[in-house]
Write an enzyme that holds these catalytic residues in place. Structure first.
Site, PDB file in Angstrom:
ATOM      1  N   GLY A 243       0.808  -1.223   0.000  1.00  0.00           N
ATOM      2  CA  GLY A 243       0.000   0.000   0.000  1.00  0.00           C
ATOM      3  C   GLY A 243       0.836   1.266   0.000  1.00  0.00           C
ATOM      4  O   GLY A 243       0.409   2.297   0.521  1.00  0.00           O
ATOM      5  N   LEU A 244       2.033   1.178  -0.563  1.00  0.00           N
ATOM      6  CA  LEU A 244       2.942   2.332  -0.670  1.00  0.00           C
ATOM      7  C   LEU A 244       3.192   2.995   0.687  1.00  0.00           C
ATOM      8  O   LEU A 244       3.170   4.236   0.807  1.00  0.00           O
ATOM      9  CB  LEU A 244       2.412   3.362  -1.677  1.00  0.00           C
TER      10      LEU A 244
ATOM     11  N   CYS B 274       2.393   0.801  -9.871  1.00  0.00           N
ATOM     12  CA  CYS B 274       1.967   0.034  -8.696  1.00  0.00           C
ATOM     13  C   CYS B 274       0.553  -0.493  -8.961  1.00  0.00           C
ATOM     14  O   CYS B 274      -0.345   0.292  -9.271  1.00  0.00           O
ATOM     15  CB  CYS B 274       1.976   0.926  -7.454  1.00  0.00           C
TER      16      CYS B 274
ATOM     17  N   LYS C 223       8.740   4.100 -14.805  1.00  0.00           N
ATOM     18  CA  LYS C 223       8.557   2.666 -14.497  1.00  0.00           C
ATOM     19  C   LYS C 223       7.128   2.259 -14.838  1.00  0.00           C
ATOM     20  O   LYS C 223       6.169   2.751 -14.256  1.00  0.00           O
ATOM     21  CB  LYS C 223       8.843   2.401 -13.017  1.00  0.00           C
TER      22      LYS C 223
ATOM     23  N   ASN D 274       6.894  -3.496 -13.325  1.00  0.00           N
ATOM     24  CA  ASN D 274       6.566  -3.564 -11.896  1.00  0.00           C
ATOM     25  C   ASN D 274       5.876  -4.911 -11.641  1.00  0.00           C
ATOM     26  O   ASN D 274       5.780  -5.754 -12.533  1.00  0.00           O
ATOM     27  CB  ASN D 274       5.638  -2.394 -11.543  1.00  0.00           C
ATOM     28  N   THR D 275       5.409  -5.095 -10.426  1.00  0.00           N
ATOM     29  CA  THR D 275       4.669  -6.319 -10.099  1.00  0.00           C
ATOM     30  C   THR D 275       3.381  -6.385 -10.926  1.00  0.00           C
ATOM     31  O   THR D 275       2.910  -5.364 -11.430  1.00  0.00           O
ATOM     32  CB  THR D 275       4.313  -6.340  -8.601  1.00  0.00           C
TER      33      THR D 275
ATOM     34  N   GLY E 271      11.860 -10.762 -11.495  1.00  0.00           N
ATOM     35  CA  GLY E 271      12.296 -12.137 -11.301  1.00  0.00           C
ATOM     36  C   GLY E 271      13.769 -12.407 -11.518  1.00  0.00           C
ATOM     37  O   GLY E 271      14.152 -13.570 -11.727  1.00  0.00           O
TER      38      GLY E 271
HETATM   39  C1  LIG Z   1       7.374  -5.882  -1.052  1.00  0.00           C
HETATM   40  C2  LIG Z   1       7.529  -5.113  -2.326  1.00  0.00           C
HETATM   41  C3  LIG Z   1       7.390  -3.725  -2.307  1.00  0.00           C
HETATM   42  C4  LIG Z   1       7.532  -2.988  -3.503  1.00  0.00           C
HETATM   43  N1  LIG Z   1       7.402  -1.630  -3.467  1.00  0.00           N
HETATM   44  C5  LIG Z   1       7.576  -0.904  -4.605  1.00  0.00           C
HETATM   45  C6  LIG Z   1       7.512   0.522  -4.581  1.00  0.00           C
HETATM   46  O1  LIG Z   1       7.327   1.164  -3.549  1.00  0.00           O
HETATM   47  N2  LIG Z   1       7.675   1.169  -5.776  1.00  0.00           N
HETATM   48  C7  LIG Z   1       7.908   0.527  -6.960  1.00  0.00           C
HETATM   49  O2  LIG Z   1       8.048   1.161  -7.999  1.00  0.00           O
HETATM   50  N3  LIG Z   1       8.015  -0.834  -6.981  1.00  0.00           N
HETATM   51  C8  LIG Z   1       7.851  -1.546  -5.842  1.00  0.00           C
HETATM   52  N4  LIG Z   1       7.962  -2.913  -5.887  1.00  0.00           N
HETATM   53  C9  LIG Z   1       8.247  -3.580  -7.167  1.00  0.00           C
HETATM   54  C10 LIG Z   1       9.739  -3.881  -7.313  1.00  0.00           C
HETATM   55  O3  LIG Z   1      10.502  -2.706  -7.331  1.00  0.00           O
HETATM   56  C11 LIG Z   1      10.009  -4.689  -8.605  1.00  0.00           C
HETATM   57  O4  LIG Z   1       9.756  -3.874  -9.719  1.00  0.00           O
HETATM   58  C12 LIG Z   1       9.158  -5.943  -8.712  1.00  0.00           C
HETATM   59  O5  LIG Z   1       9.071  -6.596  -7.455  1.00  0.00           O
HETATM   60  C13 LIG Z   1       9.717  -6.943  -9.743  1.00  0.00           C
HETATM   61  O6  LIG Z   1      11.031  -7.295  -9.439  1.00  0.00           O
HETATM   62  P1  LIG Z   1      11.435  -8.627  -8.606  1.00  0.00           P
HETATM   63  O7  LIG Z   1      10.753  -9.763  -9.267  1.00  0.00           O
HETATM   64  O8  LIG Z   1      12.932  -8.651  -8.669  1.00  0.00           O
HETATM   65  O9  LIG Z   1      10.921  -8.398  -7.197  1.00  0.00           O
HETATM   66  C14 LIG Z   1       7.819  -3.667  -4.711  1.00  0.00           C
HETATM   67  C15 LIG Z   1       7.970  -5.054  -4.709  1.00  0.00           C
HETATM   68  C16 LIG Z   1       7.829  -5.775  -3.551  1.00  0.00           C
HETATM   69  C17 LIG Z   1       8.005  -7.268  -3.598  1.00  0.00           C
END
Ligand SMILES: Cc1cc2nc3c(=O)[nH]c(=O)nc-3n(C[C@H](O)[C@H](O)[C@H](O)COP(=O)(O)O)c2cc1C
Length: 308
Positions: free
Chosen positions: A79-80, A135, A170, A196-197, A248
């Site tokens: 939730g940021l 997000c 992003k 992003n996710t 990933g």
């Molecule tokens: C717990 C968590 C918090 C995250 N918070 C943010 C965030 O505040 N801002 C953002 O741009 N991405 C956020 N992300 C996304 C990550 O920066 C990243 O882009 C995404 O998890 C994919 O990469 P990964 O598979 O290596 O985790 C968050 C990811 C996770 C798992």
């Protein structure tokens, strides 16, 4: 493989005016809310670090549970949660003073808010901001804005007109991804970050309810990696500005894949939860050995090679 040939490999890259000693960057939202944690990631071998996304006002985020494991990834809806842009100084000043490449992630709700957040970050000596337009689980922020090519163009061009900093955009998974990437480029973005996710849900069959308090969350980790590869590959063929990959990456092969698809640098997030900060050194050393085996001297030489 001789130690001498290892030493001749150049892992440095430059993106949006930021010189990185290697292409690995700590992703936003992971250890990004304190100077000491960001410093630990840099000292562990990251080429650069990104803060948690900062909003204008402090946000508490959602009630727990905010994160859960999945077979090959995580689902989160934090939730940021962040202390608000007024607290940014004490988090990044120690890094800026030491010349550590730090990128500040910002999440606004409209054009003036994004400009204000970017200008506050830049007043503190930050040279690069990452716009969180992706997000997938907060209303009026992130992906809701990042699906509109015209709005994204206005956000980016307004920041570029009024603030003297580089802008990373992003983006997340949407049908309009290529349109938004192209309009970001037209508006003067310095690089695109993908992805992003991805919005998802997990249901607990015993309670018969969604696991996360917010019901929906963002899926990260190896589960989304092939989607990151595909979006980077397609975007590379449609824009001329650099791309930073995210999604990933947890070993040197997954990092190299994103680079071959077209990424100049690669962000690492979820992998830190199960491999720790040693993952940075593990991956840089793997990339170095790979480049030696393939006969390249610089990581820059393999960017986008999967398109040849
Ligand atoms: C717990 C968590 C918090 C995250 N918070 C943010 C965030 O505040 N801002 C953002 O741009 N991405 C956020 N992300 C996304 C990550 O920066 C990243 O882009 C995404 O998890 C994919 O990469 P990964 O598979 O290596 O985790 C968050 C990811 C996770 C798992």
């Amino acid at each position: 493989m001789s130690r001498r040939s290892d030493l001749m490999i150049d892992l440095s890259v430059e993106i949006a005016g930021l010189k990185l000693r290697n292409p690995l960057i700590l992703a936003s939202g992971i250890l990004g809310l304190s100077a000491s944690q960001l410093m630990r990631a840099y000292n562990a071998g990251a080429g650069g670090v990104i803060t948690k996304s900062f909003t204008k006002e402090p946000r508490e985020g959602y009630k727990t549970p905010i994160i859960t494991g999945y077979k090959c990834g995580f689902l989160n809806a934090v939730g940021l949660a962040n202390p608000g842009i007024k607290s940014l100084g004490k988090i990044i000043n120690p890094l800026v003073n030491k010349g550590i490449p730090v990128i500040v992630s910002i999440a606004g709700s409209n054009v003036p808010e994004f400009v204000e957040l970017a200008s506050k970050a830049c007043e503190l000596g930050v040279k690069v901001v990452e716009l969180n337009l992706s997000c997938p689980h907060v209303k009026n922020k992130g992906l809701e804005l990042g699906t509109d090519p015209e709005l994204v163009k206005l956000i980016v061009s307004s920041i570029k007109e009024e603030v003297n900093c580089s802008v990373l955009v992003k983006l997340g998974l949407t049908d309009k991804l290529l349109d938004v990437a192209k309009s970001s480029e037209r508006a003067g973005a310095d690089a695109i970050v993908l992805i992003n996710t991805i919005r998802g849900m997990i249901i607990d069959v015993w309670s018969m309810k969604p696991v996360l308090s917010n019901k929906f969350g963002g899926l990260s980790g190896p589960a989304i990696h092939p989607i990151a590869v595909r979006t980077i590959y397609e975007t590379y063929e449609n824009v001329n500005i650099p791309i930073i990959g995210s999604g990933g990456v947890d070993d040197w092969i997954s990092a190299v894949e994103l680079i071959l698809a077209g990424a100049t640098a690669v962000e690492i997030g979820s992998a830190i939860a199960y491999k720790g900060l040693d993952v940075f050194k593990e991956i840089t050393s793997g990339i170095e050995k790979y480049l030696v085996r393939k006969g390249f001297k610089s990581v820059k030489d393999i960017i986008g090679l999967a398109h040849k």
